[in-house]
Design a protein around this motif. Structure first.
Motif, PDB file in Angstrom:
ATOM      1  N   GLN A 375       0.832  -1.209   0.000  1.00 42.90           N
ATOM      2  CA  GLN A 375       0.000   0.000   0.000  1.00 42.90           C
ATOM      3  C   GLN A 375       0.866   1.259   0.000  1.00 42.90           C
ATOM      4  O   GLN A 375       0.610   2.200  -0.768  1.00 42.90           O
ATOM      5  N   GLN A 378       2.385   1.731  -3.424  1.00 40.59           N
ATOM      6  CA  GLN A 378       1.371   2.186  -4.376  1.00 40.59           C
ATOM      7  C   GLN A 378       1.037   3.651  -4.150  1.00 40.59           C
ATOM      8  O   GLN A 378       0.901   4.431  -5.108  1.00 40.59           O
ATOM      9  N   TYR A 379       0.904   4.019  -2.905  1.00 42.29           N
ATOM     10  CA  TYR A 379       0.576   5.402  -2.564  1.00 42.29           C
ATOM     11  C   TYR A 379       1.631   6.364  -3.092  1.00 42.29           C
ATOM     12  O   TYR A 379       1.327   7.367  -3.743  1.00 42.29           O
ATOM     13  N   ALA A 385      -3.925   2.490  -4.190  1.00 42.35           N
ATOM     14  CA  ALA A 385      -3.262   1.767  -3.102  1.00 42.35           C
ATOM     15  C   ALA A 385      -4.240   0.876  -2.370  1.00 42.35           C
ATOM     16  O   ALA A 385      -4.628   1.126  -1.241  1.00 42.35           O
TER      17      ALA A 385
END
Length: 407
Positions: A375, A378-379, A385
């Motif tokens: 996450q 991805q963020y 995310a």
């Protein structure tokens, strides 16, 4: 739907434990666990024997919730206040003040959802037309928002499937908000940053008793008028609070600059006044994240750093070949095995994961720490995310210029 910064990358998928109930259907208002079968299901006083196929939405906030859960395919019509880009193709119908049953029948709607209670006459007319009506009151706390998602999810997707989707989606929002707040506070350090939101200069503002005040807090600031309630403030209080940042409805920025007294505020003097659509604070779907995205991005422009090749301190210099995973791979919470171990090793290289045992070997289990690492990656890459390592995420992880976490 494209989100810009935080909102584009912070809908986190959580796998929730489901306690099986023993009743034939779920009454979501009671808070009981979902039953084995999706239908029938009762939400409030409305019983659904099957999933509604064509829904007319009379509230922009509820439309936002439908979009957040991915049920927009069920929408058949909207009011003109539902201005989300993804809904512009839908037929427009009248709102509650001029509800037109013929319009609803024309789109073959079998369910109307609204935040306002229907009159007896409206409810009767819909019933006679074979259209169910579900009223879901505005949600103003985290608990109410989570219940709203469970209720609407149950109505649209069933006692198990929809309930769980609503639960995951709402929980994911607050997990995402917590992460933004953590990152913002890390950048802020010991500084106290104050902010406020003004709808106008007549006193309408976000006060401490409103959920929007929590969004200011999640974005990494203290609401400068948090001690007030009722959505209205005295302009003198604004001068005394003297916020570092002011967010406001369109048009208010120019009015602030032209006001003899308010133009002296720190935020105005330092150019820290930013116009933001008020609906971002009023709707309860993706707009929750969009609002925090906007405010945190303005107050902490370096919240996400090192995502470009030019930012050498944040780019991997580690050797990385092509994505070693077969196309279509999707690793998620609860998975285990060699593929998860390979993923964890790459996350370790990029400093997004530290879950190794005493021998320094990754666990091979897609646990909470692995999900958080994915996450976080991805963020920072401005991706969706959701904590799931899909093709796009794995490709990004194995690029030669993949970002390295350096905070």
């Amino acid at each position: 739907m494209k989100w810009k910064l935080i909102a584009a990358g912070l809908v986190v998928m959580m796998f929730m434990t489901v306690i099986t109930g023993c009743s034939d259907f779920l009454d979501t208002s009671s808070g009981n666990s979902p039953a084995k079968d999706d239908y029938p299901v009762t939400v409030g006083e409305v019983k659904f024997e099957s999933s509604p196929e064509k829904v007319a939405v009379l509230s922009p906030s509820l439309a936002d919730v439908v979009l957040a859960m991915g049920y927009e395919i069920k929408l058949a019509a909207r009011t003109e206040q539902c201005t989300q880009d993804d809904l512009r193709v839908l037929p427009v119908i009248n709102g509650m003040d001029r509800l037109d049953i013929e319009q609803i029948k024309a789109v073959s709607a079998d369910l109307v959802i609204s935040e306002q209670a229907l009159s007896q006459e409206q409810a009767l007319a819909l019933s006679e037309a074979g259209v169910k009506s579900l009223v879901l009151e505005p949600a103003d706390t985290q608990e109410e928002i989570e219940q709203l998602y469970r209720d609407l999810g149950s109505a649209l997707g069933g006692a198990k499937t929809g309930y769980e989707k609503g639960q995951r989606t709402s929980k994911s929002f607050f997990m995402a908000l917590d992460e933004v707040q953590r990152l913002a506070e890390r950048q802020r350090g010991d500084m106290v940053v104050t902010a406020c939101y003004l709808f106008d200069l007549k006193g309408k503002a976000v006060t401490g008793d409103q959920f929007a005040s929590e969004l200011i807090h999640y974005s990494g600031a203290v609401n400068a008028v948090s001690d007030t309630t009722g959505g209205r403030i005295d302009p003198e209080l604004l001068r005394l609070g003297n916020p570092n940042y002011i967010f406001c409805a369109p048009g208010v920025k120019q009015q602030l600059a032209g006001d003899p007294e308010l133009s002296k505020l720190t935020a105005v003097q330092e150019g820290n006044v930013f116009e933001m659509a008020p609906e971002l604070l009023e709707w309860r779907g993706n707009s929750i994240l969009d609002a925090v995205d906007f405010m945190a991005g303005k107050m902490y422009p370096n919240l996400i750093g090192g995502t470009s090749p030019e930012a050498s301190s944040g780019v991997s210099s580690l050797p990385a070949g092509n994505n070693p995973f077969p196309t279509g791979t999707q690793l998620k919470s609860g998975d285990s095995g060699d593929q998860v171990t390979v993923l964890q090793r790459r996350l370790i290289e990029l400093r997004f994961y530290y879950g190794v045992n005493e021998t320094g070997v990754p666990s091979g289990v897609y646990d909470e720490e692995t999900q958080r690492g994915v996450q976080d990656f991805q963020y920072r890459m401005k991706m969706n995310a959701n904590g799931v390592a899909d093709d796009a995420t794995l490709d990004a992880l194995y690029k030669e210029d993949a970002i390295v976490r350096n905070d």
